[in-house]
Design a protein around this motif. Structure first.
Motif, PDB file in Angstrom:
ATOM      1  N   PHE A 175       0.869  -1.167   0.000  1.00 41.70           N
ATOM      2  CA  PHE A 175       0.000   0.000   0.000  1.00 41.70           C
ATOM      3  C   PHE A 175       0.910   1.222   0.000  1.00 41.70           C
ATOM      4  O   PHE A 175       1.749   1.375   0.885  1.00 41.70           O
ATOM      5  CB  PHE A 175      -0.898  -0.001   1.241  1.00 41.70           C
ATOM      6  N   THR A 176       0.746   2.063  -0.997  1.00 39.28           N
ATOM      7  CA  THR A 176       1.581   3.255  -1.131  1.00 39.28           C
ATOM      8  C   THR A 176       0.697   4.486  -0.972  1.00 39.28           C
ATOM      9  O   THR A 176      -0.307   4.626  -1.669  1.00 39.28           O
ATOM     10  CB  THR A 176       2.284   3.273  -2.498  1.00 39.28           C
ATOM     11  N   PHE A 177       1.085   5.344  -0.028  1.00 38.31           N
ATOM     12  CA  PHE A 177       0.341   6.553   0.284  1.00 38.31           C
ATOM     13  C   PHE A 177       1.240   7.742  -0.045  1.00 38.31           C
ATOM     14  O   PHE A 177       2.221   7.995   0.654  1.00 38.31           O
ATOM     15  CB  PHE A 177      -0.033   6.587   1.772  1.00 38.31           C
ATOM     16  N   SER A 178       0.918   8.458  -1.115  1.00 38.01           N
ATOM     17  CA  SER A 178       1.716   9.615  -1.546  1.00 38.01           C
ATOM     18  C   SER A 178       0.910  10.878  -1.284  1.00 38.01           C
ATOM     19  O   SER A 178      -0.304  10.892  -1.471  1.00 38.01           O
ATOM     20  CB  SER A 178       2.003   9.543  -3.041  1.00 38.01           C
ATOM     21  N   ASP A 179       1.598  11.942  -0.881  1.00 32.68           N
ATOM     22  CA  ASP A 179       0.887  13.196  -0.666  1.00 32.68           C
ATOM     23  C   ASP A 179       1.698  14.385  -1.153  1.00 32.68           C
ATOM     24  O   ASP A 179       2.898  14.276  -1.385  1.00 32.68           O
ATOM     25  CB  ASP A 179       0.489  13.362   0.806  1.00 32.68           C
ATOM     26  N   THR A 180       1.014  15.491  -1.272  1.00 35.04           N
ATOM     27  CA  THR A 180       1.628  16.754  -1.682  1.00 35.04           C
ATOM     28  C   THR A 180       1.731  17.686  -0.477  1.00 35.04           C
ATOM     29  O   THR A 180       1.591  18.896  -0.611  1.00 35.04           O
ATOM     30  CB  THR A 180       0.781  17.427  -2.781  1.00 35.04           C
ATOM     31  N   GLY A 181       1.973  17.102   0.676  1.00 41.17           N
ATOM     32  CA  GLY A 181       1.963  17.855   1.929  1.00 41.17           C
ATOM     33  C   GLY A 181       3.218  18.641   2.213  1.00 41.17           C
ATOM     34  O   GLY A 181       4.014  18.934   1.328  1.00 41.17           O
ATOM     35  N   LEU A 182       3.375  18.962   3.486  1.00 40.35           N
ATOM     36  CA  LEU A 182       4.474  19.807   3.944  1.00 40.35           C
ATOM     37  C   LEU A 182       5.824  19.114   3.869  1.00 40.35           C
ATOM     38  O   LEU A 182       6.853  19.766   3.856  1.00 40.35           O
ATOM     39  CB  LEU A 182       4.212  20.255   5.387  1.00 40.35           C
ATOM     40  N   GLY A 183       5.811  17.792   3.827  1.00 38.88           N
ATOM     41  CA  GLY A 183       7.073  17.059   3.801  1.00 38.88           C
ATOM     42  C   GLY A 183       7.777  17.116   5.149  1.00 38.88           C
ATOM     43  O   GLY A 183       7.330  17.794   6.073  1.00 38.88           O
ATOM     44  N   MET A 184       8.875  16.381   5.252  1.00 33.86           N
ATOM     45  CA  MET A 184       9.617  16.289   6.509  1.00 33.86           C
ATOM     46  C   MET A 184      11.106  16.446   6.256  1.00 33.86           C
ATOM     47  O   MET A 184      11.605  16.072   5.201  1.00 33.86           O
ATOM     48  CB  MET A 184       9.348  14.934   7.172  1.00 33.86           C
ATOM     49  N   SER A 185      11.800  16.951   7.258  1.00 36.20           N
ATOM     50  CA  SER A 185      13.254  17.109   7.166  1.00 36.20           C
ATOM     51  C   SER A 185      13.930  15.749   7.299  1.00 36.20           C
ATOM     52  O   SER A 185      13.361  14.806   7.855  1.00 36.20           O
ATOM     53  CB  SER A 185      13.756  18.040   8.273  1.00 36.20           C
ATOM     54  N   ASP A 186      15.146  15.647   6.807  1.00 37.52           N
ATOM     55  CA  ASP A 186      15.919  14.413   6.935  1.00 37.52           C
ATOM     56  C   ASP A 186      16.136  14.058   8.403  1.00 37.52           C
ATOM     57  O   ASP A 186      16.096  12.889   8.782  1.00 37.52           O
ATOM     58  CB  ASP A 186      17.269  14.533   6.220  1.00 37.52           C
ATOM     59  N   ASP A 187      16.358  15.070   9.242  1.00 35.64           N
ATOM     60  CA  ASP A 187      16.556  14.825  10.676  1.00 35.64           C
ATOM     61  C   ASP A 187      15.323  14.208  11.305  1.00 35.64           C
ATOM     62  O   ASP A 187      15.419  13.271  12.094  1.00 35.64           O
ATOM     63  CB  ASP A 187      16.909  16.125  11.416  1.00 35.64           C
TER      64      ASP A 187
END
Length: 174
Positions: free
Chosen positions: A86-98
């Motif tokens: 199950f793959t859930f993709s979004d166009t959201g705020l995203g997250m930092s690598d940390d």
């Protein structure tokens, strides 16, 4: 117990559709034609919790006019067992690598003003990770700030015997 995996995923999407609409976010799901066996053995309540936590976050941390896309595929099928991705993709705020390094830790929240002001305890993804692990599955995430995130969940199931028999009859030559 035996349950319908498509129905469980569809119910999870339907449950969050009003919140998505209120936020101006579209939830796009595929036609589930990649789901070879709908009836599987597992814990429908735990599977539903995994789906709803991921989709809920994708909606909550998205932007107006954004989307959440849910795709399904089979990555394993043998001897009465099937593994679905199950793959859930979004166009959201995203997250930092940390933050990605600790996303599955309890009480983890991104230190970003756009995220901090949204309600949440930081427990959702740690619960998801634990549930997926208890079901002998796996979860991974890739993300880019201001672009979005992709969560991939692989879950193995035993195929409900009746569903397997029905499918074999459907596929049998006339």
């Amino acid at each position: 117990e035996s349950f319908d995996i498509v129905e469980t995923l569809s119910d999870s999407i339907e449950m969050l559709s009003t919140a998505a609409k209120d936020r101006g976010v579209r939830i796009i799901d595929d036609d589930y034609e990649n789901i070879k066996y709908r009836k599987v053995i597992g814990s429908p309540s735990h599977v539903r919790q995994v789906f709803t936590n991921i989709i809920s976050n994708a909606v909550k941390y998205n932007k107006m006019g954004g989307f959440v896309e849910v795709k399904t595929s089979v990555i394993g099928d043998s001897e009465g067992k099937v593994t679905y991705r199950f793959t859930f993709s979004d166009t959201g705020l995203g997250m930092s690598d940390d933050f990605l390094k600790k996303i599955f830790e309890p009480f983890s929240r991104e230190e970003d003003e756009n995220i901090i002001k949204r309600p949440g305890s930081g427990l959702g993804m740690s619960i998801v990770k634990e549930l997926v692990s208890l079901m002998d599955g796996s979860i991974s995430v890739i993300s880019e700030k201001n672009v979005g995130s992709v969560f991939t969940v692989d879950l193995p199931f035993v195929v409900e015997k009746d569903d397997k028999d029905d499918k074999a009859e459907e596929d049998a030559p006339l």
